[in-house]
Design an enzyme around this catalytic site. Structure first.
Site, mmCIF file in Angstrom:
data_model
loop_
_atom_site.group_PDB
_atom_site.id
_atom_site.type_symbol
_atom_site.label_atom_id
_atom_site.label_comp_id
_atom_site.label_asym_id
_atom_site.label_seq_id
_atom_site.Cartn_x
_atom_site.Cartn_y
_atom_site.Cartn_z
ATOM 1 N N TRP A 20 0.801 -1.218 0.000
ATOM 2 C CA TRP A 20 0.000 0.000 0.000
ATOM 3 C C TRP A 20 0.840 1.276 0.000
ATOM 4 O O TRP A 20 0.326 2.353 -0.280
ATOM 5 C CB TRP A 20 -0.891 0.009 1.254
ATOM 6 C CG TRP A 20 -0.099 -0.311 2.486
ATOM 7 C CD1 TRP A 20 0.063 -1.544 3.048
ATOM 8 C CD2 TRP A 20 0.715 0.578 3.261
ATOM 9 N NE1 TRP A 20 0.924 -1.477 4.123
ATOM 10 C CE2 TRP A 20 1.331 -0.172 4.272
ATOM 11 C CE3 TRP A 20 0.981 1.951 3.199
ATOM 12 C CZ2 TRP A 20 2.201 0.384 5.205
ATOM 13 C CZ3 TRP A 20 1.848 2.506 4.130
ATOM 14 C CH2 TRP A 20 2.438 1.720 5.121
ATOM 15 N N ASN A 21 2.134 1.211 0.386
ATOM 16 C CA ASN A 21 2.840 2.473 0.677
ATOM 17 C C ASN A 21 3.156 3.301 -0.568
ATOM 18 O O ASN A 21 3.225 4.520 -0.500
ATOM 19 C CB ASN A 21 4.085 2.246 1.544
ATOM 20 C CG ASN A 21 5.107 1.353 0.897
ATOM 21 O OD1 ASN A 21 4.816 0.647 -0.065
ATOM 22 N ND2 ASN A 21 6.309 1.361 1.436
ATOM 23 N N GLU A 62 12.293 -3.196 12.332
ATOM 24 C CA GLU A 62 11.976 -2.047 11.489
ATOM 25 C C GLU A 62 10.845 -1.220 12.104
ATOM 26 O O GLU A 62 9.786 -1.763 12.449
ATOM 27 C CB GLU A 62 11.550 -2.573 10.100
ATOM 28 C CG GLU A 62 11.332 -1.477 9.101
ATOM 29 C CD GLU A 62 10.970 -2.021 7.713
ATOM 30 O OE1 GLU A 62 10.505 -3.175 7.612
ATOM 31 O OE2 GLU A 62 11.142 -1.281 6.731
ATOM 32 N N HIS A 83 -3.068 -6.653 -4.755
ATOM 33 C CA HIS A 83 -2.577 -5.475 -4.045
ATOM 34 C C HIS A 83 -2.962 -5.586 -2.569
ATOM 35 O O HIS A 83 -3.653 -6.514 -2.160
ATOM 36 C CB HIS A 83 -3.181 -4.214 -4.682
ATOM 37 C CG HIS A 83 -2.252 -3.038 -4.692
ATOM 38 N ND1 HIS A 83 -1.891 -2.394 -3.539
ATOM 39 C CD2 HIS A 83 -1.600 -2.410 -5.701
ATOM 40 C CE1 HIS A 83 -1.065 -1.402 -3.850
ATOM 41 N NE2 HIS A 83 -0.867 -1.401 -5.151
ATOM 42 N N CYS A 131 10.323 1.401 2.776
ATOM 43 C CA CYS A 131 11.368 0.433 3.131
ATOM 44 C C CYS A 131 12.748 1.072 3.109
ATOM 45 O O CYS A 131 13.624 0.705 3.889
ATOM 46 C CB CYS A 131 11.307 -0.781 2.210
ATOM 47 S SG CYS A 131 11.201 -0.358 0.471
ATOM 48 N N GLU A 166 11.265 -7.863 -2.572
ATOM 49 C CA GLU A 166 11.711 -6.568 -2.029
ATOM 50 C C GLU A 166 11.034 -6.432 -0.673
ATOM 51 O O GLU A 166 9.834 -6.192 -0.603
ATOM 52 C CB GLU A 166 11.268 -5.423 -2.947
ATOM 53 C CG GLU A 166 11.675 -5.551 -4.395
ATOM 54 C CD GLU A 166 13.176 -5.450 -4.623
ATOM 55 O OE1 GLU A 166 13.930 -5.150 -3.677
ATOM 56 O OE2 GLU A 166 13.595 -5.692 -5.760
HETATM 57 O O1 LIG Z 1 8.843 0.676 0.619
HETATM 58 C C1 LIG Z 1 9.541 0.438 -0.363
HETATM 59 C C2 LIG Z 1 9.282 1.054 -1.653
HETATM 60 C C3 LIG Z 1 10.477 1.592 -2.326
HETATM 61 C C4 LIG Z 1 10.426 3.028 -2.421
HETATM 62 C C5 LIG Z 1 11.695 3.534 -3.044
HETATM 63 O O2 LIG Z 1 11.885 3.412 -4.248
HETATM 64 O O3 LIG Z 1 12.536 4.034 -2.318
#
Ligand SMILES: O=CCCCC(=O)O
Length: 474
Positions: A131-132, A360, A156, A263, A229
């Site tokens: 979602w971020n 984290e 998603h 992240c 990732e």
């Molecule tokens: O939360 C990870 C998404 C990656 C965002 C980035 O490209 O830094």
């Protein structure tokens, strides 16, 4: 219903979505498989042209896309606009550069004949995204795989269904064939069924370690390729001779962007003792200037977190850190606001047995360490289960790069904020996952690197060695 849009600023339930049926999944698998057969024989330039159209359509509908993400997961509107534009840039970059990268490559060989590697599509890819960054995460996988000729099914996050569906609609409206990206409101059992299905050849996930393990386990059982990732606890190292104006300007941004829910946020600031007090003071000053409010309002500089649960979890983590001896240098108070706001917080005096040292913190909480030498800074940076990104600030960029080379992560930026562009490989090591998205490496994640050697006729004399039957028959 598992999939819901809840505005984290107002707490209003905006929209609910019905779960996908098994029949919908079967239809998507079949459609994707049939499209793969077409893509295999299609000129790649046609898909490159369609990617240009995707970029144009994203820009045409950018206001709607940005507002939808802000209402759904709370990010500042300007940040949502930036994310939408990055999606267009990614689609364009693969459209302009990807076909060339997928041209057959000759290999110099002593073998009889001409040897080439051909880059071919493999089949349907299952994509599981968080979602971020509700659009950008889709585009990082969609653009390269569409160009390659791999159709995709998207699952998603349960709290960003409107963004997911909107991006899928925009991609379809741009003229891509149906089935190029099918968004479905799947549960995890259905995702596992999809990965197990012979029509699916790989799975790409950005998300939690738990999600990563589950996808990788299922994929492993069925011998399917994966890219993962996952999380990060990126170090931000400040050496004694760093330009402290630059450090101060970048530090708060690296932690507060996307309400700290990234992240690759700088989560651990590792600061030399002689600049430590100044660093803390300037970080406090900048945190103190942040204005929580409606993320649609351009005056707002601090966004709410994405859900009530996320905010509660972060509060629990901070409470545990404090109970284990952390000092609160700033923040950790409540705002008198309805939305899911978390006050930017600075924690110091984190011992290595404090849970905050290895867990984290996915929100606006900065952990700051004081170190007495560069060696200690590097050792501390590497004392983490994660290895995603990082930042080093040093007076001399070449020296900063030497420090960067010693840090066990997939990406390090020297004297700069960390950012993402399609030409730069994105990914990590250790528990941050494996594989890379974006760049040429991301394009190659799910291709068949197929060797073709052509000769006019066999030439046994010119094979110097190797696994061949050399005996003559009577
Ligand atoms: O939360 C990870 C998404 C990656 C965002 C980035 O490209 O830094």
């Amino acid at each position: 219903m598992a999939y819901q849009t809840v505005n984290p600023y107002t707490n209003e339930v905006v929209k609910e979505y019905s779960d996908a049926t098994n029949q919908q999944l079967e239809d998507a698998l079949q459609k994707g498989h049939e499209l793969y057969q077409k893509f295999k024989v299609q000129d790649i330039k046609e898909r490159a042209e369609l990617l240009h159209q995707v970029a144009a359509k994203i820009r045409e509908r950018s206001d709607e896309l940005a507002r939808t993400a802000t209402i759904e997961m709370g990010k500042l509107l300007a940040e949502a606009e930036g994310e939408v534009e990055l999606c267009a840039i990614i689609a364009e970059w693969y459209a302009d550069n990807g076909a060339e990268m997928l041209m057959p490559e000759k290999i110099e060989t002593g073998a009889n004949g001409i040897a080439e590697v051909h880059y071919q599509s493999t089949g349907v890819i299952m994509m599981v995204e968080p979602w971020n960054f509700p659009y950008y995460q889709i585009m990082r996988v969609f653009a390269p795989n569409f160009l390659v000729g791999n159709p995709m099914i998207l699952k998603h996050a349960s709290n960003t269904p409107s963004s997911a569906q909107l991006m899928a609609d925009v991609i379809l409206e741009a003229g891509t064939p149906e089935g190029s990206l099918k968004n479905l409101f799947l549960n995890y059992d259905q995702v596992a069924d999809a990965i197990a299905d012979p029509r699916v050849q790989g799975a790409a996930l950005t998300g939690s370690e738990r999600g990563g393990k589950s996808i990788a386990t299922t994929a492993g059982e069925h011998l399917k390729q994966t890219t993962l990732e996952l999380g990060g606890m990126d170090p931000f190292i400040v050496l004694s001779d760093a330009n402290m104006d630059h450090v101060a300007d970048i530090a708060w941004r690296s932690r507060i962007y996307n309400a700290g829910q990234e992240c690759t946020s700088s989560k651990r600031f590792i600061v030399m003792e002689d600049v430590y007090d100044e660093f803390i003071q300037r970080l406090k000053d900048n945190f103190n200037k942040l204005k929580p409010g409606d993320p649609l309002d351009p005056e707002t500089t601090l966004a709410p977190m994405n859900t009530k649960e996320a905010k509660e979890e972060l509060q629990e983590q901070v409470d545990e850190a404090v109970a284990a001896g952390a000092q609160v240098a700033y923040g950790n108070e409540s705002y008198d606001l309805e939305g899911q706001f978390f006050m930017p917080t600075i924690l110091t005096d984190i011992n290595r047995d404090n849970p905050a040292h290895t867990t984290e913190l996915f929100g606006p909480v900065a952990v700051v360490y004081k170190v007495t030498s560069e060696e200690e800074a590097i050792e501390l940076a590497n004392d983490s289960p994660y290895g995603l990104g990082g930042i080093v600030f040093a007076g001399d960029a070449d020296h900063g790069a030497e420090v960067a080379a010693k840090i066990e992560t997939g990406m390090v930026f020297v004297n700069n904020i960390r950012y993402s562009l399609p030409e730069l490989p994105f990914g990590g090591v250790k528990r941050s996952g494996y594989g890379r998205e974006m760049s040429r490496t991301g394009l190659m994640a799910f291709v068949n690197e197929k060797l073709i050697i052509k000769a006019d006729e066999p030439d046994m004399e010119n094979i110097a060695g190797g696994l061949i039957a050399t005996q003559d028959l009577e």
